[in-house]
Design a protein around this motif. Structure first.
Motif, PDB file in Angstrom:
ATOM      1  N   ILE A 108       4.737   6.580   1.728  1.00 18.81           N
ATOM      2  CA  ILE A 108       3.530   7.363   1.469  1.00 18.81           C
ATOM      3  C   ILE A 108       2.471   6.487   0.815  1.00 18.81           C
ATOM      4  O   ILE A 108       1.297   6.491   1.202  1.00 18.81           O
ATOM      5  CB  ILE A 108       3.851   8.586   0.583  1.00 18.81           C
ATOM      6  N   LYS A 109       2.876   5.707  -0.195  1.00 18.98           N
ATOM      7  CA  LYS A 109       1.935   4.832  -0.894  1.00 18.98           C
ATOM      8  C   LYS A 109       1.359   3.780   0.050  1.00 18.98           C
ATOM      9  O   LYS A 109       0.162   3.476   0.002  1.00 18.98           O
ATOM     10  CB  LYS A 109       2.642   4.159  -2.069  1.00 18.98           C
ATOM     11  N   ALA A 110       2.202   3.223   0.936  1.00 20.51           N
ATOM     12  CA  ALA A 110       1.730   2.221   1.896  1.00 20.51           C
ATOM     13  C   ALA A 110       0.749   2.837   2.889  1.00 20.51           C
ATOM     14  O   ALA A 110      -0.245   2.208   3.280  1.00 20.51           O
ATOM     15  CB  ALA A 110       2.922   1.605   2.625  1.00 20.51           C
ATOM     16  N   THR A 111       1.007   4.068   3.292  1.00 17.78           N
ATOM     17  CA  THR A 111       0.121   4.763   4.228  1.00 17.78           C
ATOM     18  C   THR A 111      -1.251   4.993   3.611  1.00 17.78           C
ATOM     19  O   THR A 111      -2.285   4.743   4.228  1.00 17.78           O
ATOM     20  CB  THR A 111       0.744   6.107   4.647  1.00 17.78           C
ATOM     21  N   VAL A 112      -1.262   5.468   2.370  1.00 15.43           N
ATOM     22  CA  VAL A 112      -2.526   5.725   1.674  1.00 15.43           C
ATOM     23  C   VAL A 112      -3.281   4.423   1.436  1.00 15.43           C
ATOM     24  O   VAL A 112      -4.505   4.362   1.577  1.00 15.43           O
ATOM     25  CB  VAL A 112      -2.257   6.441   0.337  1.00 15.43           C
ATOM     26  N   ALA A 113      -2.553   3.356   1.095  1.00 18.29           N
ATOM     27  CA  ALA A 113      -3.182   2.056   0.853  1.00 18.29           C
ATOM     28  C   ALA A 113      -3.847   1.518   2.115  1.00 18.29           C
ATOM     29  O   ALA A 113      -4.793   0.723   2.040  1.00 18.29           O
ATOM     30  CB  ALA A 113      -2.147   1.058   0.332  1.00 18.29           C
ATOM     31  N   SER A 114      -3.363   1.941   3.278  1.00 19.27           N
ATOM     32  CA  SER A 114      -3.927   1.496   4.557  1.00 19.27           C
ATOM     33  C   SER A 114      -5.012   2.446   5.054  1.00 19.27           C
ATOM     34  O   SER A 114      -5.427   2.365   6.221  1.00 19.27           O
ATOM     35  CB  SER A 114      -2.817   1.381   5.608  1.00 19.27           C
TER      36      SER A 114
END
Length: 224
Positions: A108-114
């Motif tokens: 989830i954090k990686a998705t938001v960061a992208s």
């Protein structure tokens, strides 16, 4: 066949902001809500007035990444920046939280960061939630026999599983920004069947076997 429709009321939304979704939330105490990925407002169809605050949801909405409703509009679900999920039943004004394990939390954090958004789907009874991030599919299942509404705990007891396809099957990645994802839960007498479709990518279908299946990975044989 001729179908006659009668207009009972019409209203004008007194806001400049466009709303991509209109939903009838609730099965016993229906109300019309305007939704986008991060906001939800209730609208009065007679007056057009917008109720901007829903007391039960206010503590969560400031941290929402994405909102969604079940196909029968009984449940509203959301993903928070903390990785935690929540479920809200409008009829009972019942709010529950769902703890998340480390792997889906990281995704989830990686998705938001992208600058992308995860996809979230909830079954009609609220007992299964599907979370899709670039390259990963996660399934949450409610483990208690009693209904969610009868649970006295704020936090629900459940299990996270990761759907892992065969190596030959490619899921949309962060680079696939135009991929379209959709999912639906279909209930029959014995099991609940889940279908996932990502345009031009992968289709998954098969029995999830509910809480009797202790494996945390959906078998590759169910993915085609």
């Amino acid at each position: 066949m001729e179908i006659r429709l009668e207009i009972l009321t019409s209203t004008s939304i007194k806001q400049k902001k466009p709303w991509p979704r209109v939903s009838w939330l609730g099965k016993e105490k229906e109300a019309v809500f305007l939704l986008d990925d991060k906001f939800i407002n209730e609208i009065n169809l007679l007056s057009g007035k917008i109720k901007k605050k829903i007391p039960s949801l206010q503590p969560f909405l400031k941290d929402v990444i994405v909102l969604t409703t079940s196909i029968n509009d009984a449940w509203l679900a959301g993903v928070l920046t903390t990785g935690e999920l929540f479920l809200w039943n409008k009829d009972q004004d019942c709010l529950k939280t769902i703890p998340i394990t480390e792997k889906p939390k990281e995704m989830i954090k990686a998705t938001v960061a992208s600058s992308l958004r995860p996809y979230l789907y909830v079954s009609g009874n609220g007992k299964r939630i599907l979370l899709i991030t670039p390259g990963c599919i996660f399934l949450w299942e409610y483990l208690e026999l009693k209904s969610i509404l009868s649970s006295k705990s704020l936090s629900l007891v459940g299990r996270w599983s990761q759907v892992i396809p065969e190596e030959a099957v490619l899921l949309p990645s962060i680079e696939d920004k135009e991929a379209v994802v959709n999912a639906v839960f279909i209930k029959n007498e014995a099991t609940q069947v889940l279908f996932i479709n990502t345009l031009n990518f992968v289709t998954l279908c098969g029995s999830l076997k509910g809480c009797s299946n202790k494996s945390r990975v959906v078998p590759a044989a169910l993915i085609r």
